[in-house]
Design a protein around this motif. Structure first.
Motif, mmCIF file in Angstrom:
data_model
loop_
_atom_site.group_PDB
_atom_site.id
_atom_site.type_symbol
_atom_site.label_atom_id
_atom_site.label_comp_id
_atom_site.label_asym_id
_atom_site.label_seq_id
_atom_site.Cartn_x
_atom_site.Cartn_y
_atom_site.Cartn_z
ATOM 1 N N ARG A 239 0.564 -0.552 -0.202
ATOM 2 C CA ARG A 239 -0.123 0.048 0.179
ATOM 3 C C ARG A 239 1.196 1.334 0.110
ATOM 4 N NH1 ARG A 239 -2.723 1.253 3.843
ATOM 5 N NH2 ARG A 239 -2.168 -0.903 5.485
ATOM 6 N N LEU A 240 1.641 1.711 0.904
ATOM 7 C CA LEU A 240 2.343 2.443 0.581
ATOM 8 C C LEU A 240 3.721 2.592 -0.357
ATOM 9 C CD1 LEU A 240 4.399 4.783 2.231
ATOM 10 C CD2 LEU A 240 5.898 2.572 3.176
ATOM 11 N N TYR A 241 4.088 1.224 -1.728
ATOM 12 C CA TYR A 241 4.704 1.714 -2.686
ATOM 13 C C TYR A 241 4.045 2.253 -3.563
ATOM 14 C CZ TYR A 241 6.490 -0.058 -7.000
ATOM 15 O OH TYR A 241 7.040 1.013 -8.543
ATOM 16 N N LYS A 242 2.393 1.930 -3.513
ATOM 17 C CA LYS A 242 1.200 2.111 -4.720
ATOM 18 C C LYS A 242 0.987 3.811 -3.838
ATOM 19 C CE LYS A 242 -3.786 1.406 -6.089
ATOM 20 N NZ LYS A 242 -4.856 0.132 -5.502
ATOM 21 N N LEU A 243 1.070 3.867 -2.859
ATOM 22 C CA LEU A 243 1.075 5.596 -2.861
ATOM 23 C C LEU A 243 1.481 6.349 -3.430
ATOM 24 C CD1 LEU A 243 -0.620 8.175 -1.066
ATOM 25 C CD2 LEU A 243 0.533 7.063 0.997
ATOM 26 N N LEU A 244 2.944 5.974 -2.741
ATOM 27 C CA LEU A 244 4.337 6.834 -3.114
ATOM 28 C C LEU A 244 4.025 6.709 -5.043
ATOM 29 C CD1 LEU A 244 6.585 5.135 -1.185
ATOM 30 C CD2 LEU A 244 5.514 7.862 -1.229
ATOM 31 N N ALA A 245 4.099 5.827 -5.824
ATOM 32 C CA ALA A 245 4.297 6.126 -7.210
ATOM 33 C C ALA A 245 3.296 6.476 -7.628
ATOM 34 C CB ALA A 245 4.132 4.105 -7.316
ATOM 35 N N ASN A 246 1.726 6.062 -7.412
ATOM 36 C CA ASN A 246 1.021 7.002 -7.629
ATOM 37 C C ASN A 246 0.433 8.790 -7.402
ATOM 38 O OD1 ASN A 246 -0.599 4.787 -8.666
ATOM 39 N ND2 ASN A 246 -1.656 4.710 -6.336
ATOM 40 N N TYR A 247 1.923 8.743 -6.835
ATOM 41 C CA TYR A 247 1.565 10.603 -5.652
ATOM 42 C C TYR A 247 3.168 10.895 -7.255
ATOM 43 C CZ TYR A 247 1.905 14.841 -3.536
ATOM 44 O OH TYR A 247 2.070 16.455 -2.610
ATOM 45 N N MET A 248 3.901 10.290 -6.792
ATOM 46 C CA MET A 248 4.992 10.961 -7.838
ATOM 47 C C MET A 248 5.316 9.991 -9.350
ATOM 48 S SD MET A 248 7.894 11.507 -4.711
ATOM 49 C CE MET A 248 7.743 9.944 -4.620
ATOM 50 N N LYS A 249 4.498 10.010 -9.586
ATOM 51 C CA LYS A 249 4.100 9.299 -10.956
ATOM 52 C C LYS A 249 5.297 8.923 -12.140
ATOM 53 C CE LYS A 249 -1.141 10.043 -11.538
ATOM 54 N NZ LYS A 249 -1.221 9.425 -10.624
ATOM 55 N N ASP A 250 6.172 9.855 -12.169
ATOM 56 C CA ASP A 250 7.588 9.992 -13.169
ATOM 57 C C ASP A 250 8.559 9.537 -11.908
ATOM 58 O OD1 ASP A 250 6.045 10.806 -15.877
ATOM 59 O OD2 ASP A 250 5.901 12.644 -15.043
ATOM 60 N N SER A 251 8.645 9.426 -10.465
ATOM 61 C CA SER A 251 9.295 8.991 -10.617
ATOM 62 C C SER A 251 10.108 7.945 -10.046
ATOM 63 C CB SER A 251 9.216 9.592 -8.846
ATOM 64 O OG SER A 251 10.897 8.916 -8.191
ATOM 65 N N ASN A 252 10.944 7.153 -10.238
ATOM 66 C CA ASN A 252 11.711 5.741 -9.664
ATOM 67 C C ASN A 252 11.636 5.610 -8.121
ATOM 68 O OD1 ASN A 252 11.457 5.083 -12.429
ATOM 69 N ND2 ASN A 252 14.019 5.382 -12.535
ATOM 70 N N VAL A 253 10.842 4.778 -8.153
ATOM 71 C CA VAL A 253 10.385 4.386 -6.028
ATOM 72 C C VAL A 253 10.972 3.461 -5.321
ATOM 73 C CG1 VAL A 253 9.024 4.476 -4.361
ATOM 74 C CG2 VAL A 253 8.500 6.086 -6.437
ATOM 75 N N GLU A 254 11.439 3.457 -4.413
ATOM 76 C CA GLU A 254 12.503 2.024 -4.303
ATOM 77 C C GLU A 254 12.152 1.776 -2.446
ATOM 78 O OE1 GLU A 254 16.322 -0.932 -4.563
ATOM 79 O OE2 GLU A 254 16.489 1.258 -5.211
ATOM 80 N N ILE A 255 11.639 0.460 -1.838
ATOM 81 C CA ILE A 255 11.472 0.324 -0.328
ATOM 82 C C ILE A 255 12.467 -0.203 -0.106
ATOM 83 C CG2 ILE A 255 9.894 0.610 1.363
ATOM 84 C CD1 ILE A 255 7.759 0.925 -0.522
ATOM 85 N N GLU A 256 13.197 0.277 0.810
ATOM 86 C CA GLU A 256 14.586 -0.942 1.755
ATOM 87 C C GLU A 256 14.019 -1.126 2.702
ATOM 88 O OE1 GLU A 256 17.697 -1.048 -0.422
ATOM 89 O OE2 GLU A 256 17.440 1.545 -0.431
#
Length: 396
Positions: A239-256
Motif C-alpha cells: 500500500r505504501l508503494y502504491k501511494l508513493l508511485a501514484n503520487y510521484m508518477k514519473d519517479s522511480n520509487v524503491e523501498i528498502e
C-alpha cells in the motif's frame, strides 16, 4: 645452557633460517589479522547510536518540472501528510542520500581557530530526523523551526567531531568556518552521540548535520519511515508503494528495510577479514607442519647425540626440554625481527588507528606464535625423551 643451545642453532643456521623465515612471515600475517580483529571488536562494542530495526528507506528521484520553491515544498509537505496519516507509520524524515548503511558519502572540511579538519561527513536532515532514528542528544538542543532565520546556519555535530575540534570543552555555541576562506560560517547548537553509519564493525565517522531549508527539497532523494513493528507487514509495504508511485508518477520509487541494509554492509565489511583469516590459517598450518617435520627430522638425525646425552646421565625430560627450548629460541629470534617491523605501524600512525589496537595485535600475535611453537615441539620432544641410550648408540 643457553650458550650451548645457541651454538647448536648456529651450527644448523641454514636449516634454522628457513624455519625462522616461516615464523617471521606468519607473525606478520597474524599481526594483520589480529589488528583487524581488534579493530572490528572495539567498534562492535560501541553502541550503534540509533534505532534501525523498524525503519524503512524510500528512495526516489525528484520528478517535478517546476523550479518554484513554494510549489516544491507544498508538494512534499502534502506527501508527508499522506504518509503519516497511515496508521502503521510513527514518523518520517526527509534527508540527503547519505543515510545509514549506504555507500553514499558527502565530505567537506571545517575550520575552527584556523585549524582545518578534513573528511567531515555532512548530512542534510529535517527536524524529524532525531525522532525517526531515536538519536541521543548529548549536549545542547535539536533543530527548531526558528533556526531557518538564524544569523549563522545552525548545525549539530557528533561526539567524535566535538572531541576532535574542542577536546573536553563544550561544543554548543562554537562558530565553525565552512568552505573557502571562511566565507560560510555555521553555529553548533548541539552534540549528538556518534552513529555507526557503516555497520556494526565500522568506526563512527566524524559528522556534521545541517537543517534542510526550503530549497533542499529540490534535490533530496531519501525518506526514512519509522513504522510500527506490530502493524507493518508486506500488505502495508504494498500500500505504501502504491501511494508513493501514484503520487510521484514519473519517479522511480524503491523501498528498502534498514535491517537488510545493515546485514549487507556488515557482510562487505567482513570480506577482507575472511580473506585474511583464510590466508593466515593456511600459513599457520604450513608453519605447524614445517616445524613438526623439522623437529622430527632433527630427532632422527641426532639419535646418536641424544643417546650419548642419555648415557652420560641426562634424563628424558631434560632432552625433551632441550628440543622445546631450541624451538622457543628460534621463535624468539623471529619475533624480535617481526616486532621491529610491526611496531612501526603505531609509531608512524599508519591507517590512522589508535596505537592500542596495534600493540594489542602485536601481543596476541606473539602469544599465538609461542603457543604454536610450543605445541608443535611437545610431541617430538616426548619422542626424543623415549630414546634408549643403548639402542641409539648401537644404531650409531
Amino acid at each position: 645452557m643457553f650458550k650451548h643451545l645457541f651454538k647448536l642453532i648456529w651450527n644448523k643456521k641454514k636449516q634454522n633460517f628457513l624455519l625462522m623465515s616461516e615464523m617471521f612471515f606468519s607473525f606478520l600475517v597474524l599481526f594483520a589479522v589480529f589488528t583487524l580483529l581488534v579493530f572490528y571488536y572495539q567498534n562492535y562494542k560501541k553502541p550503534m547510536g540509533f534505532d534501525y530495526k523498524d525503519v524503512w528507506v524510500v528512495s526516489y528521484n525528484n520528478s517535478l518540472k517546476t523550479k518554484n520553491t513554494d510549489s516544491v515544498n507544498a508538494y512534499y509537505q502534502t506527501m508527508r501528510k499522506n504518509i503519516t496519516a497511515m496508521p502503521e507509520v510513527n514518523d518520517i524524515s526527509f534527508c540527503s542520500d547519505n543515510i545509514p548503511f549506504s555507500s553514499n558519502h558527502w565530505t567537506e572540511g571545517v575550520t575552527y581557530k584556523k585549524v582545518e579538519t578534513d573528511g567531515v561527513n555532512w548530512f542534510t536532515v529535517d527536524a524529524n530526523y532525531k525522532n525517526t532514528l531515536n538519536v541521543k542528544l548529548l549536549e545542547g538542543r535539536w533543530f527548531e523551526k526558528s533556526d531557518v532565520v538564524s544569523k549563522y546556519k545552525p548545525v549539530l555535530i557528533n561526539s567524535d567531531l566535538k572531541e576532535k575540534l574542542f577536546g573536553a570543552e563544550p561544543g554548543t555555541g562554537k562558530i565553525l568556518d565552512r568552505g573557502d576562506k571562511g566565507k560560510d560560517k555555521v553555529k553548533v547548537i548541539g552534540v549528538i552521540q556518534s552513529l555507526k553509519l557503516g555497520g556494526d564493525y565500522a568506526k563512527p565517522a566524524i559528522a556534521l548535520y545541517n537543517l534542510a531549508d526550503t530549497g533542499s527539497y529540490h534535490w533530496l532523494g531519501k525518506i526514512m519511515i519509522k513504522v510500527s513493528p506490530t502493524k507493518a507487514n508486506a500488505a502495508f509495504e504494498a500500500r505504501l508503494y502504491k501511494l508513493l508511485a501514484n503520487y510521484m508518477k514519473d519517479s522511480n520509487v524503491e523501498i528498502e528495510h534498514m535491517v537488510n541494509k545493515r546485514t549487507e554492509v556488515n557482510y562487505f565489511t567482513l570480506v577482507p577479514m575472511i580473506v585474511l583469516l583464510t590466508v593466515g590459517g593456511f600459513l599457520v598450518i604450513n608453519v605447524a607442519l614445517g616445524l613438526f617435520g623439522v623437529l622430527w627430522y632433527n630427532i632422527n638425525k641426532r639419535r646418536g647425540e641424544i643417546g650419548l646425552r642419555r648415557a652420560v646421565g641426562a634424563t628424558g625430560s631434560s632432552v625433551s626440554n632441550q628440543l622445546i627450548t631450541e624451538s622457543m629460541i628460534l621463535a624468539t629470534l623471529s619475533l624480535i625481527i617481526g616486532t621491529f617491523f610491526a611496531i612501526q605501524f603505531p609509531l608512524l600512525n599508519v591507517f590512522d588507528m589508535p596505537a592500542g589496537i596495534y600493540l594489542t595485535a602485536i601481543l596476541l600475535s606473539i602469544i599465538f606464535i609461542y603457543l604454536l611453537v610450543f605445541l608443535c615441539s611437545l610431541y617430538p620432544g616426548k619422542q626424543a625423551a623415549a630414546i634408549y641410550p643403548a639402542v641409539a648408540l648401537h644404531e650409531e
